[in-house]
Structures are given as C-alpha cells and as structure tokens.
Design an enzyme around this catalytic site. Structure first.
Site, mmCIF file in Angstrom:
data_model
loop_
_atom_site.group_PDB
_atom_site.id
_atom_site.type_symbol
_atom_site.label_atom_id
_atom_site.label_comp_id
_atom_site.label_asym_id
_atom_site.label_seq_id
_atom_site.Cartn_x
_atom_site.Cartn_y
_atom_site.Cartn_z
ATOM 1 N N LYS A 67 0.775 -1.259 0.072
ATOM 2 C CA LYS A 67 0.048 -0.254 -0.050
ATOM 3 C C LYS A 67 0.767 1.231 0.021
ATOM 4 C CE LYS A 67 -3.101 -1.187 -0.839
ATOM 5 N NZ LYS A 67 -3.450 -1.672 -2.070
ATOM 6 N N GLY A 69 2.205 2.391 -2.752
ATOM 7 C CA GLY A 69 2.450 2.872 -4.223
ATOM 8 C C GLY A 69 2.968 1.959 -5.097
ATOM 9 N N HIS A 130 7.830 -7.362 -1.679
ATOM 10 C CA HIS A 130 7.774 -6.891 -0.450
ATOM 11 C C HIS A 130 8.751 -7.148 0.733
ATOM 12 C CE1 HIS A 130 4.160 -5.025 -1.637
ATOM 13 N NE2 HIS A 130 3.428 -6.219 -1.477
#
Ligand code: A3P
Length: 318
Positions: A67, A69, A130
C-alpha cells in the site's frame, strides 16, 4: 517451471511451529520469519525466492511495503524501461494491470511451490517484492542489479492498508476494526513489517550504496512526478534525452501512469492480478493525507511518537 524442493520435503510445515505467530488482518496467520511478519501463504514462496533466484546484472528489483504505491511504481518503471519499444497508444499498460507486467516474486513467480523459468523474461528484467532488505537473496545484494525502493508516510500507508484488507477479508469474519488494526500496525504487526524496520533497512542502504538502491517517496512523486521520473530514469541508466524532454516523453509517461488514467482502464476495473485481491481495489484515492479523515488525535499522537523515536538520527523524515 518446475516444482520446488520445499514442497517435496515439507520443510515449511516443519519450520512454521517454531516461528512467532499472529492472526493475520485478513484470514489465517502471519509468521515472524527472519524478523518480519510474513503472511502464511507467502512463506514458502519467500524461501524459494531466497534460495533459487539468480539476479542478472541488468535486473531492476522494485521493493515496497504493501500500500505504499507499488502499482504506480510498477507502471512507471515499466514505462521508462520500455519507452523505446512501444508508442504511447500501444503501451501494454492500456490493456494490462501493472501487476501483470511486473510480477511479484512471492505472490506470483515462486507462488504455488513453483520454481519459475525466468530465462523467458526479456532483458532488462523488472521484478517486484515486499521482502525487507536483510532477507533479500544474496544474489540480489551481491550482484550489480539495482533496487528501487518506494515508501509512503505511515499514516496513509496504514489507512490504505486498512481499506484494502477490509475489502479482501472474508465477510464471515466481520468488519476489520480500525482501532485493533491501528494497534497492530503501531506494534509492527502488519504484512512484511514492522513498517519502520522495512523503511530504514532500505534507507540505510540507499545512503551506503546510492548506485545500488534508489529511495523514493510517494509524497515526492505526488508533488512533482516529472522530477522523480527523471531521477528514476537516470538511476536506471536510461536518462531522458534533451529531445525526449522536448517531445514531452516525461509528461506522457506521468499521464499514462496517473491514478485517474489507470483507474479507468478496463483491465484495472476487473480481474485479479494478485491472487485474492480484485484489481479495482488497488485504486482507491491515491492522495496524500487522507488519514485525517480516519485517525483520532490520540492515534496521530501515538504514531507520531513512534515515528519520532524510530527515525531519530536516521536523517529520514515524512
Ligand atoms: P490509497 O488507498 O490511499 O488510495 P499499492 O499499489 O502498493 O497497493 O498501493 C496502493 C495505494 O496507491 C492506494 O492508495 C492507491 O489508490 C494508490 N495508487 C494506485 N495507483 C496509483 C497511481 N497511479 N497514482 C497514485 N496513487 C496510486
């Protein structure tokens, strides 16, 4: 693509009981693996990625927390790197979600106990993850491939995450409490977090090795996308020429990748490019400061104090 050795040995099933565990925001569990909170479903993919990925010198690895971008960064990096290949109207972003063009290691390439054949990807390759810096495969850290890290202020990141997971969470679990989620976020318990460990890991590396890690902020991109695009293109070794600048190539890419443009594409209104998450939920507001509509003064105070403490002496500010 072949099956990975983890599936064959059930190594992950043996590892999980030894790890700290929390219920996930969505469903199932998150495990604290190598210091970060890894969603249960992604653990074996992360381990396979760590063991098997071989970076090429020309690879670009986009890294974000959820979250912050990611979708935008994927669109921008893809457009910069492929600008000679496609005329604006032919750009695949017109017909594919950015996650379909720049795959995640842990949600896509190494998911489902697969070892992908990455030789089919044309060079220069772009991938995303991530996974925090210390847990990236040695091959990424030691080769001369490049890392682009994008972060976002923790207030907006939290609000975006809360909305996103609220939509993806099975209805039978009831609504996701804002207060409980905030408490967990503040305690570092969120996918691939703790937030500040993740951000500081890449921030520190970007200072030590600026040729290796480019550190971008969502807020800077919102304020002046063209100058951040130039930074990105220079870092990636494909700066915009004077002619391209004159011809409006930079503005063309900013526009193509803008929230309002991408949100309305058919490919982004339907379908599911990250398993379990509808593409349309990837585009909510795309603004800076939406948190003022959700957080109480006490919450703001609490997160501000944590932020101050965590970032003290780092030189990083939001
Ligand atoms: P909000 O929920 O605040 O609107 P990620 O891509 O890492 O999942 O991050 C999603 C966040 O980025 C969402 O924030 C989403 O609206 C925003 N976003 C998606 N595409 C964007 C774009 N092209 N420009 C700006 N923000 C974008």
């Amino acid at each position: 693509t072949k099956s990975n050795d983890l599936a064959e040995t059930d190594e992950v099933a043996e590892l999980l009981p030894s790890l700290p565990k929390e219920t996930s925001w969505r469903s199932g569990y998150m495990y604290r693996y190598q210091g970060f909170w890894c969603p249960e479903k992604q653990i074996s993919a992360v381990i396979a990625f760590q063991r098997h990925f071989v970076a090429h010198k020309t690879d670009t690895i986009l890294v974000t927390l959820p979250k912050t971008g990611t979708t935008w960064l994927k669109a921008l990096a893809f457009s910069i790197m492929n600008r000679a290949k496609y005329a604006a109207s032919q750009n695949p972003l017109n017909s594919f979600n950015p996650h379909g063009l720049v795959p995640f290691f842990e949600y896509k390439l190494y998911a489902n106990n697969q070892i992908p054949d990455l030789s089919v990807f044309p060079s220069p390759r772009i991938f995303a993850t991530h996974v925090p810096y210390p847990s990236l495969p040695d091959s990424i850290k030691n080769s001369s491939c490049q890392i682009v890290y994008l972060c976002r202020n923790p207030f907006d990141t939290f609000i975006s995450l809360w909305h996103f997971i609220s939509q993806a969470r099975p209805e039978r679990f009831g609504p996701l409490s804002l207060e409980d989620s905030f408490d967990r976020f503040c305690n570092g318990v969120a996918g691939f977090g703790p937030f500040f460990d993740h951000v500081l890991g890449f921030w520190t590396k970007s200072l030590e090795r600026p040729e290796k890690v480019l550190f971008l902020k969502f807020e800077d991109m919102k304020e002046d996308i063209n100058s951040q695009l130039k930074r990105l293109a220079e870092f990636l070794g494909c700066p915009f020429s004077a002619e391209e600048e004159r011809d409006g190539v930079i503005e063309g890419i900013s526009k193509l990748c803008s929230f309002s443009n991408l949100k309305d594409k058919e490919a982004n209104k339907t379908g599911m490019s990250i398993p379990g998450f509808e593409n349309n939920t990837l585009f909510r507001r795309g603004e800076v400061g939406d948190w003022v509509n959700f957080l109480t003064p006490d919450m703001v105070d609490r997160l501000n104090k944590i932020m101050e403490q965590q970032l003290a002496g780092s030189g990083l500010q939001f």
